[in-house]
Design an enzyme around this catalytic site. Structure first.
Site, PDB file in Angstrom:
ATOM      1  N   TYR A  46       0.853  -1.198   0.000  1.00  0.00           N
ATOM      2  CA  TYR A  46       0.000   0.000   0.000  1.00  0.00           C
ATOM      3  C   TYR A  46       0.877   1.232   0.000  1.00  0.00           C
ATOM      4  O   TYR A  46       1.858   1.297   0.739  1.00  0.00           O
ATOM      5  CB  TYR A  46      -0.891   0.033   1.246  1.00  0.00           C
ATOM      6  CG  TYR A  46      -2.336  -0.228   0.915  1.00  0.00           C
ATOM      7  CD1 TYR A  46      -3.008   0.586   0.006  1.00  0.00           C
ATOM      8  CD2 TYR A  46      -3.029  -1.291   1.488  1.00  0.00           C
ATOM      9  CE1 TYR A  46      -4.328   0.342  -0.320  1.00  0.00           C
ATOM     10  CE2 TYR A  46      -4.346  -1.540   1.164  1.00  0.00           C
ATOM     11  CZ  TYR A  46      -4.991  -0.713   0.251  1.00  0.00           C
ATOM     12  OH  TYR A  46      -6.295  -0.953  -0.078  1.00  0.00           O
ATOM     13  N   GLU A  48      -0.627   4.806  -0.388  1.00  0.00           N
ATOM     14  CA  GLU A  48      -1.477   5.988  -0.615  1.00  0.00           C
ATOM     15  C   GLU A  48      -0.666   7.263  -0.431  1.00  0.00           C
ATOM     16  O   GLU A  48       0.149   7.368   0.485  1.00  0.00           O
ATOM     17  CB  GLU A  48      -2.665   5.968   0.348  1.00  0.00           C
ATOM     18  CG  GLU A  48      -3.696   4.937  -0.067  1.00  0.00           C
ATOM     19  CD  GLU A  48      -4.893   4.855   0.860  1.00  0.00           C
ATOM     20  OE1 GLU A  48      -5.117   5.790   1.639  1.00  0.00           O
ATOM     21  OE2 GLU A  48      -5.592   3.840   0.790  1.00  0.00           O
ATOM     22  N   ASP A 194      -6.766  13.653 -25.186  1.00  0.00           N
ATOM     23  CA  ASP A 194      -6.769  12.241 -24.774  1.00  0.00           C
ATOM     24  C   ASP A 194      -6.029  11.489 -25.874  1.00  0.00           C
ATOM     25  O   ASP A 194      -6.560  11.253 -26.953  1.00  0.00           O
ATOM     26  CB  ASP A 194      -8.215  11.759 -24.638  1.00  0.00           C
ATOM     27  CG  ASP A 194      -8.296  10.272 -24.280  1.00  0.00           C
ATOM     28  OD1 ASP A 194      -7.285   9.565 -24.416  1.00  0.00           O
ATOM     29  OD2 ASP A 194      -9.393   9.834 -23.881  1.00  0.00           O
ATOM     30  N   THR A 221      -3.848   6.075 -21.848  1.00  0.00           N
ATOM     31  CA  THR A 221      -3.609   4.762 -21.265  1.00  0.00           C
ATOM     32  C   THR A 221      -2.160   4.415 -21.571  1.00  0.00           C
ATOM     33  O   THR A 221      -1.491   5.096 -22.356  1.00  0.00           O
ATOM     34  CB  THR A 221      -4.543   3.696 -21.867  1.00  0.00           C
ATOM     35  OG1 THR A 221      -4.451   3.776 -23.295  1.00  0.00           O
ATOM     36  CG2 THR A 221      -5.970   3.881 -21.431  1.00  0.00           C
ATOM     37  N   LYS A 224      -1.688   0.728 -25.056  1.00  0.00           N
ATOM     38  CA  LYS A 224      -2.043   0.623 -26.484  1.00  0.00           C
ATOM     39  C   LYS A 224      -0.747   0.737 -27.301  1.00  0.00           C
ATOM     40  O   LYS A 224       0.125  -0.114 -27.152  1.00  0.00           O
ATOM     41  CB  LYS A 224      -3.091   1.686 -26.827  1.00  0.00           C
ATOM     42  CG  LYS A 224      -4.401   1.503 -26.029  1.00  0.00           C
ATOM     43  CD  LYS A 224      -5.477   2.454 -26.480  1.00  0.00           C
ATOM     44  CE  LYS A 224      -6.813   2.187 -25.819  1.00  0.00           C
ATOM     45  NZ  LYS A 224      -7.014   2.904 -24.544  1.00  0.00           N
ATOM     46  N   ARG A 230      -1.620  -2.474 -18.617  1.00  0.00           N
ATOM     47  CA  ARG A 230      -2.914  -1.786 -18.611  1.00  0.00           C
ATOM     48  C   ARG A 230      -2.881  -0.738 -17.512  1.00  0.00           C
ATOM     49  O   ARG A 230      -2.642  -1.065 -16.346  1.00  0.00           O
ATOM     50  CB  ARG A 230      -4.056  -2.764 -18.328  1.00  0.00           C
ATOM     51  CG  ARG A 230      -4.073  -3.989 -19.189  1.00  0.00           C
ATOM     52  CD  ARG A 230      -5.401  -4.683 -19.150  1.00  0.00           C
ATOM     53  NE  ARG A 230      -6.342  -3.930 -19.943  1.00  0.00           N
ATOM     54  CZ  ARG A 230      -6.343  -3.920 -21.285  1.00  0.00           C
ATOM     55  NH1 ARG A 230      -5.500  -4.654 -21.973  1.00  0.00           N
ATOM     56  NH2 ARG A 230      -7.213  -3.196 -21.945  1.00  0.00           N
TER      57      ARG A 230
HETATM   58  N1  DSN Z   1     -11.517   0.509 -25.085  1.00  0.00           N
HETATM   59  C1  DSN Z   1     -10.531   1.330 -25.710  1.00  0.00           C
HETATM   60  C2  DSN Z   1     -10.444   1.082 -27.163  1.00  0.00           C
HETATM   61  O1  DSN Z   1     -10.531  -0.065 -27.559  1.00  0.00           O
HETATM   62  O2  DSN Z   1     -10.257   2.011 -27.931  1.00  0.00           O
HETATM   63  C3  DSN Z   1     -10.703   2.751 -25.426  1.00  0.00           C
HETATM   64  O3  DSN Z   1     -10.888   2.902 -24.069  1.00  0.00           O
END
Ligand code: DSN
Length: 426
Positions: A46, A48, A194, A221, A224, A230
């Site tokens: 933990y 925090e 974003d 994120t 990707k 993730r």
């Molecule tokens: N779920 C993602 C995507 O596949 O683009 C976006 O959050």
């Protein structure tokens, strides 16, 4: 592995990934060091708070690993500040809204049907209940150009507190300079990008960095095109202050406002094992070879788009300038995206059904499919392999009711895919 049932499921998923070709544009394959960090003892801890200001003891190593992730993220994206704690992209976006907006404030964001994301104000989301989302669109889906005149008119009329540039199903590059010029006409307007889909392209220098055009905040994120675990990430420009003290609500103080919005505003303990894996992935993205990877993603997507066009696929915006392709299979072949997704799944090509602009079909059976090249590029596929993939796609669509033909195509895909190891094998 002690739990046989889970071990079997993991083995099954690994086989599926190894024997298929992953074309979902938001997925990728991480390296062994990223996997090792995710499976490390940091999961037991933990922590925090933020490095140097925690609410639990025993933070000697968590502080160092989180600081490493922060410093690498800042270097990678030319940011003044990085918050590496968001559990994923949706909470990262929510945290920025919560840092800057009051309930009822207005956000100008891309329409979901034109490529925007659920968290950009789709009526089913929590943020859409709290804030007032206004939507901009493409001027013409056959070219993909955003209607910047309409965007400016909407901005001047509604005076948004945030203008949000970003997408999850848009195959072209946005003109961040135009967004910024419009945002600068509105007092107190935060420019937010974003970049979840294209973070790896920005890191690799093949897509523009919105900070270069005056944006204040970038959310992302990390799993990707960036090819990490993730997770989520918030980058900002401004002065970094002490998160224990509430600063005045100014654009200059946005880094501290965001820190406070993430913790204690939205989340409790950060996931330090994921943060360790983010640090590893950011380190990988800082290596010179990541630039080659990012460039190859874009080259592969362009080659795949061309190969699909020659086989009769109608592509939204006519092609791609990034890593993803949106095909209107209803316009192309009179089919819906669900039928095509299922036919391709049977031969080991994984992609997802997706709405197209002004779709007349329902979301669960939309007109389109969305696919992309980040994962297959990680496995080592090059432009010369894209003809084969497009050909398999067309053959599977034509043979969608012929199980024997689909099985034969699947065997071909497996033989092909096994020539390209997963990065975690190396
Ligand atoms: N779920 C993602 C995507 O596949 O683009 C976006 O959050």
């Amino acid at each position: 592995m002690i739990d046989d049932k889970v071990a079997q499921l993991i083995a099954g998923e690994e086989k599926r990934q190894r024997e298929g070709l992953e074309l979902i544009p938001s997925e990728n394959y991480v390296s062994r060091p990223v996997l090792d960090a995710l499976g490390s003892v940091f999961t037991n801890k933990y922590s925090e708070g933020y490095p140097g200001r925690r609410y639990y003891g025993g933070q000697e190593f968590t502080d160092q690993v989180e600081t490493l992730a922060i410093e690498r993220a800042k270097q990678l994206f030319k940011a003044d500040h990085a918050n590496v704690q968001p559990h994923s992209g949706a909470p990262a976006n929510e945290a920025v809204y919560s840092a800057w907006l009051e309930p009822g404030d207005t956000v100008l964001a891309m329409d979901l049907g034109h490529g925007g994301h659920l968290t950009h104000g789709a009526p089913v989301t929590r943020s859409a209940k709290l804030y007032n989302f206004i939507r901009y669109k493409m001027k013409d889906p056959t070219t993909g150009e955003i209607d910047y005149d309409e965007l400016r008119e909407l901005a001047l009329k509604h005076k948004p507190k945030i203008i949000l540039a970003g997408f999850s199903a848009y195959p072209r590059e946005l003109d961040y300079g135009k967004f910024a010029a419009i945002g600068q006409e509105i007092e107190g307007c935060l420019l937010m990008a974003d970049m979840a889909h294209i973070a790896g392209l920005i890191a690799g220098g093949v897509a523009r960095n919105p900070f270069d055009d005056g944006f204040h905040v970038i959310t992302s994120t990390t799993h990707k095109t960036l090819r990490g675990p993730r997770g989520g990430l918030i980058l900002s420009r401004g002065t970094v202050g002490n998160p224990l003290k509430a600063p005045e609500k100014t654009l200059e103080n946005i880094p501290t406002l965001i820190d406070r919005a993430v913790f204690p505003g939205m989340q409790g303990g950060p996931h330090e094992h994921v943060i360790a894996a983010k640090a590893v992935a950011f380190g990988e993205a800082l290596q010179p070879e990541f630039k080659d990877y990012a460039a190859q993603i874009v080259k592969n997507a362009a080659a795949l788009a061309d190969a699909m066009l020659t086989r009769g696929f109608t592509l939204v915006t006519g092609g791609t300038s990034n890593h993803l392709i949106l095909a209107d299979v209803h316009a192309s072949f009179g089919l819906d995206g669900k039928v095509v997704e299922e036919a391709l799944d049977k031969i080991g090509l994984t992609l997802n059904k997706n709405a197209v602009a002004n779709d007349t079909l329902p979301p669960y059976r939309p007109s389109g499919i969305r696919l992309g090249t980040p994962a297959i590029t990680t496995r080592g596929l090059k432009e010369e392999h894209m003809e084969q993939i497009a050909e398999w796609m067309k053959q599977a669509i034509d043979a969608r009711d012929d199980e024997a033909k689909l099985a034969a195509l699947h065997a071909d895909v497996v033989t092909f895919a096994l020539q390209f190891p997963l990065p975690s094998d190396i």
